[in-house]
Motif scaffolding. Structure first.
Motif, PDB file in Angstrom:
ATOM      1  N   ARG A  53       0.842  -1.208   0.000  1.00 41.24           N
ATOM      2  CA  ARG A  53       0.000   0.000   0.000  1.00 41.24           C
ATOM      3  C   ARG A  53       0.875   1.255   0.000  1.00 41.24           C
ATOM      4  NH1 ARG A  53      -4.753  -0.316   4.328  1.00 41.24           N
ATOM      5  NH2 ARG A  53      -3.003  -0.438   5.800  1.00 41.24           N
ATOM      6  N   ILE A  54       0.293   2.358  -0.494  1.00 39.82           N
ATOM      7  CA  ILE A  54       1.008   3.639  -0.559  1.00 39.82           C
ATOM      8  C   ILE A  54       0.432   4.589   0.483  1.00 39.82           C
ATOM      9  CG2 ILE A  54       1.621   5.607  -1.998  1.00 39.82           C
ATOM     10  CD1 ILE A  54       1.271   3.861  -4.447  1.00 39.82           C
ATOM     11  N   VAL A  55       1.306   5.094   1.345  1.00 40.05           N
ATOM     12  CA  VAL A  55       0.915   6.087   2.350  1.00 40.05           C
ATOM     13  C   VAL A  55       1.466   7.441   1.906  1.00 40.05           C
ATOM     14  CG1 VAL A  55       1.047   6.751   4.788  1.00 40.05           C
ATOM     15  CG2 VAL A  55       1.039   4.319   4.143  1.00 40.05           C
ATOM     16  N   ALA A  56       0.588   8.433   1.784  1.00 40.68           N
ATOM     17  CA  ALA A  56       0.975   9.748   1.265  1.00 40.68           C
ATOM     18  C   ALA A  56       0.974  10.803   2.358  1.00 40.68           C
ATOM     19  CB  ALA A  56       0.023  10.167   0.148  1.00 40.68           C
ATOM     20  N   ASP A  57       1.971  11.683   2.297  1.00 37.47           N
ATOM     21  CA  ASP A  57       2.042  12.800   3.230  1.00 37.47           C
ATOM     22  C   ASP A  57       2.625  14.006   2.491  1.00 37.47           C
ATOM     23  OD1 ASP A  57       1.844  14.244   5.570  1.00 37.47           O
ATOM     24  OD2 ASP A  57       3.310  13.077   6.691  1.00 37.47           O
ATOM     25  N   SER A  58       2.558  15.167   3.129  1.00 38.05           N
ATOM     26  CA  SER A  58       3.185  16.364   2.578  1.00 38.05           C
ATOM     27  C   SER A  58       4.043  17.001   3.656  1.00 38.05           C
ATOM     28  CB  SER A  58       2.134  17.372   2.091  1.00 38.05           C
ATOM     29  OG  SER A  58       2.768  18.559   1.650  1.00 38.05           O
ATOM     30  N   THR A  59       5.330  17.167   3.369  1.00 37.75           N
ATOM     31  CA  THR A  59       6.247  17.797   4.326  1.00 37.75           C
ATOM     32  C   THR A  59       6.677  19.188   3.858  1.00 37.75           C
ATOM     33  OG1 THR A  59       8.255  16.850   3.334  1.00 37.75           O
ATOM     34  CG2 THR A  59       7.130  15.523   5.001  1.00 37.75           C
ATOM     35  N   ASP A  60       6.117  19.667   2.740  1.00 35.68           N
ATOM     36  CA  ASP A  60       6.510  20.975   2.209  1.00 35.68           C
ATOM     37  C   ASP A  60       6.201  22.110   3.190  1.00 35.68           C
ATOM     38  OD1 ASP A  60       7.658  20.208  -0.206  1.00 35.68           O
ATOM     39  OD2 ASP A  60       5.744  20.204  -1.255  1.00 35.68           O
ATOM     40  N   GLY A  61       5.006  22.077   3.767  1.00 35.33           N
ATOM     41  CA  GLY A  61       4.624  23.122   4.716  1.00 35.33           C
ATOM     42  C   GLY A  61       5.520  23.119   5.942  1.00 35.33           C
ATOM     43  N   HIS A  62       5.877  21.931   6.407  1.00 31.97           N
ATOM     44  CA  HIS A  62       6.803  21.806   7.531  1.00 31.97           C
ATOM     45  C   HIS A  62       8.144  22.457   7.168  1.00 31.97           C
ATOM     46  CE1 HIS A  62       8.811  19.914  11.002  1.00 31.97           C
ATOM     47  NE2 HIS A  62       9.810  19.662  10.172  1.00 31.97           N
ATOM     48  N   GLY A  63       8.611  22.197   5.947  1.00 35.49           N
ATOM     49  CA  GLY A  63       9.869  22.785   5.494  1.00 35.49           C
ATOM     50  C   GLY A  63       9.818  24.299   5.462  1.00 35.49           C
ATOM     51  N   LEU A  64       8.688  24.839   5.038  1.00 40.33           N
ATOM     52  CA  LEU A  64       8.516  26.289   5.001  1.00 40.33           C
ATOM     53  C   LEU A  64       8.618  26.892   6.402  1.00 40.33           C
ATOM     54  CD1 LEU A  64       6.061  28.362   2.929  1.00 40.33           C
ATOM     55  CD2 LEU A  64       5.915  28.551   5.405  1.00 40.33           C
ATOM     56  N   LEU A  65       7.950  26.268   7.357  1.00 42.32           N
ATOM     57  CA  LEU A  65       7.972  26.780   8.734  1.00 42.32           C
ATOM     58  C   LEU A  65       9.369  26.674   9.347  1.00 42.32           C
ATOM     59  CD1 LEU A  65       4.587  25.401  10.110  1.00 42.32           C
ATOM     60  CD2 LEU A  65       5.062  27.680   9.201  1.00 42.32           C
ATOM     61  N   ILE A  66      10.082  25.591   9.049  1.00 43.11           N
ATOM     62  CA  ILE A  66      11.453  25.423   9.540  1.00 43.11           C
ATOM     63  C   ILE A  66      12.355  26.511   8.952  1.00 43.11           C
ATOM     64  CG2 ILE A  66      13.490  23.940   9.418  1.00 43.11           C
ATOM     65  CD1 ILE A  66      11.477  22.984  11.452  1.00 43.11           C
ATOM     66  N   ALA A  67      12.193  26.792   7.656  1.00 40.46           N
ATOM     67  CA  ALA A  67      13.001  27.823   6.998  1.00 40.46           C
ATOM     68  C   ALA A  67      12.769  29.192   7.642  1.00 40.46           C
ATOM     69  CB  ALA A  67      12.681  27.869   5.507  1.00 40.46           C
TER      70      ALA A  67
END
Length: 263
Positions: free
Chosen positions: A96-110
């Motif tokens: 099975r494929i589990v999908a997530d998005s870490t882009d927003g997390h990266g923005l906040l870290i930056a």
């Protein structure tokens, strides 16, 4: 057994993700591999996913133009990826494929790294664009408590994004009170940054070039700039943990990335 992962997109040869993840793998002493997977067609991308379902890959980061396709092919979708309408991280588990998005997390870290004085809670923020990158930015910023306005050439797309994520559509006049402006467009925006307050922060989600014309314009005005490389590294950290099961070791991957960009 070697844990195999990578990044899929088109074009993909320019991606710094293999450099970053390989440096972490080496420092952690893990038996892992992270490679770029060029997928020029939907069929190419689907073949790669089939390999993941069959156990040949632990997971993938996904970049343009396959982020929306990545979401639609997933069996399990995180609330963040669902809100973004796209996924940049796929993990294969038992076929099975589990999908997530870490882009927003990266923005906040930056933002936390390069504009530590900025408090997002209640802050007036303007996001430029209404595509997938803008959607990830708006989702994260709204979740962080910011009052987010979307500024886009096509009002209909901006309205749809704003309605989906609890933001609002704004005009260029919103810049006069903005504490933060985030460029999520693939081209340099034609905006007069003189309208911004003197303590505003300007971020560009692009990292090629590292110092975009938009950031250069902001810095010339004495504004704080936040670059896309910080976001790339920020989103890579939770991806590495999801793919390889450990936190990234303490390696200066930014220095390695800057060296690669310079060459």
């Amino acid at each position: 057994m070697t844990v195999r992962a990578g990044v899929a997109g088109w074009p993909i040869a320019h991606s710094l993700s293999p450099l970053i993840h390989t440096a972490w793998l080496s420092a952690a002493g893990l038996d892992g591999a992270y490679a770029a997977h060029p997928c020029g067609t939907e069929a190419d991308f689907n073949r790669l996913l089939d390999g993941g379902r069959a156990g040949r890959l632990r997971g993938l980061n996904v970049t343009a133009p396959w982020k929306e396709q990545a979401l639609s092919e997933a069996d399990i979708v995180s609330p963040t990826a669902r809100a973004c309408g796209s996924a940049n991280l796929l993990v294969f588990e038992g076929g099975r494929i589990v999908a997530d998005s870490t882009d927003g997390h990266g923005l906040l870290i930056a933002l936390a790294e390069q504009a530590p004085h900025l408090s997002l809670s209640g802050a007036s923020v303007v996001v430029l664009g209404a595509g997938g990158a803008a959607r990830a930015a708006v989702q994260a910023l709204v979740a962080a408590g910011a009052e987010v306005g979307v500024l886009n050439r096509t009002a209909e797309r901006a309205e749809r994004l704003a309605q989906d994520l609890g933001a609002r559509v704004v005009t260029p006049e919103a810049l006069t009170t903005a504490r933060l402006v985030v460029n999520a467009l693939s081209v340099p925006p034609a905006l007069d940054l003189d309208a911004l307050p003197a303590d505003a922060v300007v971020m560009d989600m692009t990292y090629r070039p590292l110092e975009t014309p938009f950031l250069a314009q902001a810095r010339a005005r004495g504004l704080t700039g936040v670059d896309g490389l910080a976001m790339l590294i920020g989103q890579a950290r939770p991806s590495f943990e999801a793919l390889f099961g450990v936190s990234p070791p303490d390696v200066d991957v930014r220095a390695l990335a800057l060296e690669a960009l310079a060459s």
